[in-house]
Scaffold this active site. Structure first.
Site, PDB file in Angstrom:
ATOM      1  N   ASP A  18       0.809  -1.226   0.000  1.00 42.83           N
ATOM      2  CA  ASP A  18       0.000   0.000   0.000  1.00 42.83           C
ATOM      3  C   ASP A  18       0.839   1.272   0.000  1.00 42.83           C
ATOM      4  OD1 ASP A  18      -2.227  -1.662   0.121  1.00 42.83           O
ATOM      5  OD2 ASP A  18      -2.197  -1.682   2.312  1.00 42.83           O
ATOM      6  N   LYS A  21       1.922   2.093  -5.057  1.00 49.70           N
ATOM      7  CA  LYS A  21       2.450   1.514  -6.306  1.00 49.70           C
ATOM      8  C   LYS A  21       1.514   1.814  -7.465  1.00 49.70           C
ATOM      9  CE  LYS A  21       2.328  -2.486  -4.308  1.00 49.70           C
ATOM     10  NZ  LYS A  21       2.024  -2.073  -2.917  1.00 49.70           N
ATOM     11  N   GLY A  45      -4.561  -4.328  -3.826  1.00 50.56           N
ATOM     12  CA  GLY A  45      -5.547  -3.287  -4.091  1.00 50.56           C
ATOM     13  C   GLY A  45      -4.775  -2.044  -4.461  1.00 50.56           C
ATOM     14  N   HIS A  46      -4.734  -1.725  -5.738  1.00 51.44           N
ATOM     15  CA  HIS A  46      -3.918  -0.603  -6.224  1.00 51.44           C
ATOM     16  C   HIS A  46      -4.848   0.515  -6.682  1.00 51.44           C
ATOM     17  CE1 HIS A  46      -0.325  -3.497  -7.110  1.00 51.44           C
ATOM     18  NE2 HIS A  46      -0.707  -3.506  -5.854  1.00 51.44           N
ATOM     19  N   GLN A 229       1.909  -6.144  -3.173  1.00 47.43           N
ATOM     20  CA  GLN A 229       2.346  -6.249  -1.782  1.00 47.43           C
ATOM     21  C   GLN A 229       3.633  -5.423  -1.590  1.00 47.43           C
ATOM     22  OE1 GLN A 229       1.379  -9.660  -3.290  1.00 47.43           O
ATOM     23  NE2 GLN A 229      -0.543  -8.665  -2.872  1.00 47.43           N
TER      24      GLN A 229
HETATM   25  P1  GDP Z   1      -0.750   0.348  -3.527  1.00 49.14           P
HETATM   26  O1  GDP Z   1      -1.358  -0.925  -3.051  1.00 49.14           O
HETATM   27  O2  GDP Z   1       0.715   0.407  -3.262  1.00 49.14           O
HETATM   28  O3  GDP Z   1      -1.078   0.671  -4.942  1.00 49.14           O
HETATM   29  O4  GDP Z   1      -1.402   1.504  -2.631  1.00 49.14           O
HETATM   30  P2  GDP Z   1      -2.971   1.649  -2.264  1.00 49.14           P
HETATM   31  O5  GDP Z   1      -3.687   2.129  -3.464  1.00 49.14           O
HETATM   32  O6  GDP Z   1      -3.453   0.425  -1.591  1.00 49.14           O
HETATM   33  O7  GDP Z   1      -2.894   2.751  -1.138  1.00 49.14           O
HETATM   34  C1  GDP Z   1      -2.354   3.996  -1.381  1.00 49.14           C
HETATM   35  C2  GDP Z   1      -3.446   5.053  -1.122  1.00 49.14           C
HETATM   36  O8  GDP Z   1      -2.841   6.325  -1.026  1.00 49.14           O
HETATM   37  C3  GDP Z   1      -4.460   5.175  -2.231  1.00 49.14           C
HETATM   38  O9  GDP Z   1      -5.697   5.512  -1.682  1.00 49.14           O
HETATM   39  C4  GDP Z   1      -3.913   6.310  -3.091  1.00 49.14           C
HETATM   40  O10 GDP Z   1      -4.930   7.011  -3.793  1.00 49.14           O
HETATM   41  C5  GDP Z   1      -3.316   7.184  -2.039  1.00 49.14           C
HETATM   42  N1  GDP Z   1      -2.134   7.970  -2.465  1.00 49.14           N
HETATM   43  C6  GDP Z   1      -1.145   7.622  -3.321  1.00 49.14           C
HETATM   44  N2  GDP Z   1      -0.200   8.581  -3.363  1.00 49.14           N
HETATM   45  C7  GDP Z   1      -0.609   9.544  -2.496  1.00 49.14           C
HETATM   46  C8  GDP Z   1      -0.037  10.768  -2.066  1.00 49.14           C
HETATM   47  O11 GDP Z   1       1.040  11.171  -2.476  1.00 49.14           O
HETATM   48  N3  GDP Z   1      -0.755  11.493  -1.149  1.00 49.14           N
HETATM   49  C9  GDP Z   1      -1.940  11.077  -0.651  1.00 49.14           C
HETATM   50  N4  GDP Z   1      -2.547  11.837   0.239  1.00 49.14           N
HETATM   51  N5  GDP Z   1      -2.514   9.909  -1.032  1.00 49.14           N
HETATM   52  C10 GDP Z   1      -1.833   9.156  -1.932  1.00 49.14           C
HETATM   53  P1  IMO Z   2      -0.945  -4.189  -2.230  1.00 54.43           P
HETATM   54  O1  IMO Z   2      -0.495  -4.768  -3.547  1.00 54.43           O
HETATM   55  C1  IMO Z   2      -0.942  -4.650   2.098  1.00 54.43           C
HETATM   56  C2  IMO Z   2      -1.012  -8.740   3.659  1.00 54.43           C
HETATM   57  C3  IMO Z   2      -2.254  -9.189   4.394  1.00 54.43           C
HETATM   58  C4  IMO Z   2      -1.631 -10.180   5.363  1.00 54.43           C
HETATM   59  C5  IMO Z   2      -0.536 -10.828   4.538  1.00 54.43           C
HETATM   60  C6  IMO Z   2      -0.912 -12.160   3.907  1.00 54.43           C
HETATM   61  O2  IMO Z   2      -2.229  -3.468  -2.293  1.00 54.43           O
HETATM   62  O3  IMO Z   2       0.158  -3.424  -1.578  1.00 54.43           O
HETATM   63  P2  IMO Z   2      -2.458 -12.808   1.831  1.00 54.43           P
HETATM   64  O4  IMO Z   2      -3.917 -12.551   1.572  1.00 54.43           O
HETATM   65  O5  IMO Z   2      -1.545 -12.260   0.800  1.00 54.43           O
HETATM   66  O6  IMO Z   2      -2.179 -14.255   2.124  1.00 54.43           O
HETATM   67  O7  IMO Z   2      -2.160 -12.021   3.216  1.00 54.43           O
HETATM   68  O8  IMO Z   2      -0.209  -9.903   3.527  1.00 54.43           O
HETATM   69  N1  IMO Z   2      -1.255  -8.202   2.301  1.00 54.43           N
HETATM   70  C7  IMO Z   2      -1.184  -6.914   1.974  1.00 54.43           C
HETATM   71  N2  IMO Z   2      -0.967  -5.829   2.750  1.00 54.43           N
HETATM   72  N3  IMO Z   2      -1.075  -4.508   0.771  1.00 54.43           N
HETATM   73  C8  IMO Z   2      -1.260  -5.588  -0.011  1.00 54.43           C
HETATM   74  O9  IMO Z   2      -1.272  -5.514  -1.358  1.00 54.43           O
HETATM   75  C9  IMO Z   2      -1.365  -6.859   0.585  1.00 54.43           C
HETATM   76  N4  IMO Z   2      -1.571  -8.108   0.117  1.00 54.43           N
HETATM   77  C10 IMO Z   2      -1.488  -8.917   1.170  1.00 54.43           C
HETATM   78  O10 IMO Z   2      -2.879  -8.120   5.046  1.00 54.43           O
HETATM   79  O11 IMO Z   2      -1.016  -9.484   6.426  1.00 54.43           O
HETATM   80 MG    MG Z   3      -2.903  -1.595  -1.796  1.00 57.55          MG
END
Ligand code: GDP
Ligand code: IMO
Ligand code: MG
Length: 435
Positions: A18, A21, A45-46, A229
């Site tokens: 999270d 990416k 979840g991207h 991840q």
């Molecule tokens: P990922 O799994 O690495 O793609 O990240 P996620 O999408 O799960 O979580 C990142 C969250 O931060 C999302 O809700 C993005 O919209 C948000 N986000 C990304 N870059 C920024 C930033 O520079 N500032 C803020 N405030 N939010 C951001």
């Molecule tokens: P993105 O790509 C954050 C965590 C779960 C748990 C562990 C194992 O959005 O960054 P799993 O379902 O993979 O067997 O769970 O890994 N986990 C993540 N945490 N971002 C993710 O993906 C994750 N995918 C799995 O919360 O601790």
């Molecule tokens: Mg994510």
């Protein structure tokens, strides 16, 4: 990242997932011709925010929002075919045509309903020792893959053979469920009926990820390999057993799409300006109480896949140095800097002590990482809105100083700073190098 001669870049989470990416992949996709996922599945979840519209992608690469970009799911990805089709339908309903430019590796393994059943059952049996998985069936699907009892995308080309594999896998899964004293059972005939109805759509997407990438790289293409991840969730290099079931780190990228590592030119590590983790396991710089609530609220730190509150903490330099080493990071993108704008005091973890002595190497055992004490540098906040910054010089001096300390601690140059979730909220080629 593509401004020099580089053609193939890995984007990897350098913390616990999270990190942003999705956003960085979307930004860089404008210069790319193809974006591929190489591991993980719908546990990811991207989030991509374009013109105020939010897209949360679980399987489809985050390059999808750029219409010219080809998308690939490599052999290393585990694919829940129903989730994939739902995601395609949802994107197409929102005007993003994707099916025509998506290729799914025939070698990729399927996540089937019994994987989800087993994932949920195992977690509930673990009680307090649970990993906190996303319950998307990821662990059981990779387990079947390495046990050589998996069902691959290519099996949908011969459904009678596929039925034999599914029956055997269901018998094994049901045996396990019974031995655990649970009543849930997988029904192979129902699974096959549902698979048969979607098989033509999946077959239409199936192809060879390695050959597709080679063709792209031998032409004029520019490729992003998008990790899911984070490095601390890598099954080898993360905080085992509180990890996911794949190699998330850059070394897995080549194998996960079917090209050689010599084709990769750079590895961009994505780090938040602080740290979060979802699920169980050690988090040395974790914040508690009011400060945790504040950071969670300001950063909207709730899981994009499960909606669970994320556990927030200060930036942890020991984690990012470990990631730099195991990924061979060539550059960093620091995200969510804006979330720290209103903090009066900001702490930056620069290392650990264990039993009173400085710790050089990153701990191998989760129990050891639970006991480390972070060493912090503390600075005053910058007390200004960074959300409008588009160049290094636009950032307040305090924020520049914070980023320079991150760069020095990581030993990796910062190339991007993200200051908001929107596509244009980015500072490129962040820190000007001296003469
Ligand atoms: P990922 O799994 O690495 O793609 O990240 P996620 O999408 O799960 O979580 C990142 C969250 O931060 C999302 O809700 C993005 O919209 C948000 N986000 C990304 N870059 C920024 C930033 O520079 N500032 C803020 N405030 N939010 C951001
Ligand atoms: P993105 O790509 C954050 C965590 C779960 C748990 C562990 C194992 O959005 O960054 P799993 O379902 O993979 O067997 O769970 O890994 N986990 C993540 N945490 N971002 C993710 O993906 C994750 N995918 C799995 O919360 O601790
Ligand atoms: Mg994510």
């Amino acid at each position: 990242m593509f401004q020099d001669s580089s053609r193939c870049i890995v984007i990897v989470g350098a913390q616990w997932g999270d990190e942003g990416k999705g956003k960085i992949t979307d930004v860089l996709a404008e210069q790319a011709t193809l974006v591929a996922r190489y591991q993980g599945g719908a546990n990811a979840g991207h989030t991509v925010l374009v013109d105020g519209e939010e897209f949360i992608l679980h399987l489809i690469p985050s390059g999808a929002i750029v219409p010219s970009v080809k998308c690939v799911l490599g052999n290393g990805v585990v694919i829940d075919p129903w989730t994939l089709l739902e995601e395609i339908d949802e994107l197409e309903a929102r005007g993003i045509e994707i099916a025509e430019r998506l290729i799914v590796s025939r070698r990729a393994h399927l996540v089937l309903p019994y994987h989800r059943l087993l994932d949920g059952a195992r977690e509930s049996l673990r009680g307090d020792a649970k990993i906190g998985t996303t319950k998307r069936g990821i662990g059981p699907a990779y387990r079947d893959k390495v046990s050589r009892t998996g069902v691959r995308v290519c099996e949908l080309e011969d459904l009678s053979n596929c039925a034999g594999l599914v029956r055997a896998a269901c018998a094994a899964a049901n045996g396990l469920l019974a031995s655990w004293g649970l009543e849930d059972r997988a029904d192979p005939e129902q699974i096959m009926a549902e698979l048969e109805s979607i098989a033509p759509r999946i077959r239409a997407l199936a192809g060879d990820s390695g050959a597709t990438l080679l063709e792209e790289l031998h032409g004029d293409g520019r490729v992003l390999l998008e990790g899911a991840q984070g490095s601390l969730l890598d099954v080898d290099h993360g905080t085992y057993p509180f990890v996911t079931s794949s190699n998330t780190t850059a070394g897995a990228a080549a194998a996960g799409v079917g090209i050689g590592p010599t084709l990769i030119d750079g590895v961009l590590g994505i780090v938040k300006a602080y740290t979060t983790r979802v699920g169980s396991g050690p988090l040395p710089t974790e914040l508690e109480g009011h400060e945790a609530d504040r950071l969670r609220k300001l950063g909207a730190e709730f899981g994009a896949t499960t909606g669970r509150p994320r556990r927030p903490g200060w930036y942890d330099g020991a984690v990012v140095r470990h990631s730099a080493a195991v990924n061979g990071l060539t550059a960093l993108a620091v995200t969510k800097l804006d979330v720290l704008d209103t903090f009066d005091e900001i702490r930056l973890g620069v290392g650990y002590t264990l039993d009173g002595a400085p710790l050089e190497a990153f701990p191998v055992r989760a129990s050891e990482l639970e006991r480390v004490v972070p060493v912090y540098e503390t600075a005053g906040g910058w007390g200004a809105d960074t959300g409008q910054a588009r160049a290094w010089g636009d950032l307040p001096a305090g924020a520049r100083d914070y980023l320079e300390r991150i760069e020095a601690n990581a030993g990796v140059p910062i190339r991007y700073v993200s200051v908001g979730s929107a596509r244009d909220q980015i500072v490129r080629a962040a820190i000007p190098r001296g003469a």
